[in-house]
Write an enzyme that holds these catalytic residues in place. Structure first.
Site, PDB file in Angstrom:
ATOM      1  N   HIS A 224       0.850  -1.178   0.000  1.00  0.00           N
ATOM      2  CA  HIS A 224       0.000   0.000   0.000  1.00  0.00           C
ATOM      3  C   HIS A 224       0.888   1.231   0.000  1.00  0.00           C
ATOM      4  CE1 HIS A 224      -3.888  -1.906   0.246  1.00  0.00           C
ATOM      5  NE2 HIS A 224      -3.439  -2.718   1.198  1.00  0.00           N
TER       6      HIS A 224
ATOM      7  N   ASP B 234      -0.053   6.862  -4.001  1.00  0.00           N
ATOM      8  CA  ASP B 234      -1.244   6.518  -4.787  1.00  0.00           C
ATOM      9  C   ASP B 234      -1.601   7.623  -5.783  1.00  0.00           C
ATOM     10  OD1 ASP B 234      -1.476   4.162  -3.415  1.00  0.00           O
ATOM     11  OD2 ASP B 234      -3.298   4.679  -2.344  1.00  0.00           O
TER      12      ASP B 234
END
Length: 397
Positions: free
Chosen positions: A146, A173
């Protein structure tokens, strides 16, 4: 800035068709940017496993707040890509599509039999963009991860302090995934306009995150020494580029890197003599920082307002999320929108950061319900009502 809802206004990507298989944040935000620029975006979800952001952070009227932030101006259909008929439907969608966007693990599409090697044979003009944590090659290719993992491996997290601290937002991200993918897709579109050829884009959020520390890469290259975590020129070493606490326990950001801005700040703060008494040399940094710390600890936000309003002082209040949505600058720029949704009522939206003079952002469609446009799109592809009923019965859609 008033929200533009003129349906006749065409964006710069009007006529571009995007098939979006991505879920959650990096891909959907990228396809929303494309949609905001005028592209037709068709979002595909599994009929029995919707995009997880639909279940996150429900508003008072039940609306999925995160999904609403990431999926306006799109249409949504459902396809169970484990079914052969669903793959055939996907191929029909791709016949006139320009871009396919996905965010699976690097081998995810190949395992479903719809990887790039298959698609490029059928659709040589297709631009295929895959966003993954570590890219399609290298030691980490199969690793799960992540945002925090990507920032750790790229060296960004090390520069947040000692000990390192999570940033509190998804830098890898969005900066590494969403915006890098968007840039690459637009470049590939331009290349295709010149050559007629599509191509595969391999976006690694870790690769792209390395670019955030280009400054420190330059320092390493010049000195051969890894910059000190949390104590370099942008992370706490400089007294004129740091965060300070105020009297009431809030914080301000002083970003006066250049001397002319720092001197403007010092004059506005009544501290003109600070760098005369203590020149800006490294041995004096702790003294200057302590003087600034004491100054800010004696002032409230109200006391500091004249300096906030000084255009060259480079002192900013650190706004919380609610304050951002109420900030007059953000409203004037169209970055905060309250949209009156026909089902859920008023919902908060962030506007598009892309401001075009000739092709401005248009809010065409609210974020779609799960599979909202399935029948409409299948009908446009030439499938009959009986065909569609059969697809539903066979769990294809």
């Amino acid at each position: 800035m008033k929200e533009n809802t003129n349906p006749n206004q065409k964006g710069p990507l009007s006529g571009v068709k995007v098939v979006d298989l991505s879920l959650l944040l990096p891909g959907p935000l990228c396809s929303q940017h494309l949609a905001d620029m005028g592209a037709e975006v068709i979002k595909i979800e599994n009929p029995r496993a919707y995009d997880g952001s639909r279940a996150m952070f429900k508003g008072k009227t039940g609306y999925p707040a995160l999904f609403m932030m990431l999926n306006r101006n799109k249409k949504a259909i459902t396809l169970n890509l484990k079914r052969e008929q669903a793959k055939e439907i996907l191929f029909k969608l791709l016949e006139d599509a320009d871009i396919l966007l996905e965010g699976f693990r690097p081998d995810g599409m190949d395992k479903m039999g719809i990887g790039y090697d298959v698609l490029k044979e059928k659709f040589p003009r297709l631009i295929y963009c895959g966003i993954s944590g570590y890219g399609t090659s290298g030691k980490y290719v199969d690793f799960a991860g992540h945002d925090l993992n990507y920032l750790a491996i790229s060296g960004v997290l090390d520069q947040t302090g000692n000990p390192p601290r999570p940033a509190g937002f998804q830098m890898a991200d969005v900066g590494g995934g969403t915006l890098t993918a968007l840039s690459a897709i637009l470049a590939a579109l331009y290349y295709r306009e010149k050559t007629g050829k599509g191509q595969k884009i391999d976006i690694s959020m870790t690769d792209a995150s390395v670019q955030f520390i280009s400054l420190y890469g330059g320092i390493l290259s010049a000195s051969g020494v890894s910059p000190e975590a949390g104590n370099d020129i942008l992370s706490g070493k400089l007294p004129n580029y740091d965060v300070y606490e105020t009297k009431e326990g809030r914080y301000v950001a002083l970003g006066a890197l250049e001397d002319m801005f720092f001197q403007t700040f010092l004059r506005a703060a009544g501290m003109e003599s600070l760098t005369k008494d203590h020149p800006m040399t490294e041995e004096n940094f702790p003294i200057i920082k302590q003087k600034l710390t004491d100054f800010f600890k004696s002032k409230t936000y109200a006391d500091l307002q004249p300096i906030f309003d000084n255009t060259d002082a480079c002192l900013s209040p650190i706004l919380n999320m609610k304050e951002v949505t109420e900030d007059p600058h953000m409203k004037e720029r169209g970055m905060v929108i309250e949209r009156n949704h026909p089902k859920y009522g008023p919902i908060l939206q962030f506007g598009s950061p892309f401001h075009f003079s000739e092709t401005p952002f248009v809010y065409r469609n609210d974020p779609p319900e799960h599979g909202e446009h399935t029948e409409e799109i299948l009908s446009q592809l030439g499938f009959s009502k009986d065909n569609i009923a059969g697809f539903k019965k066979d769990r294809v859609v």
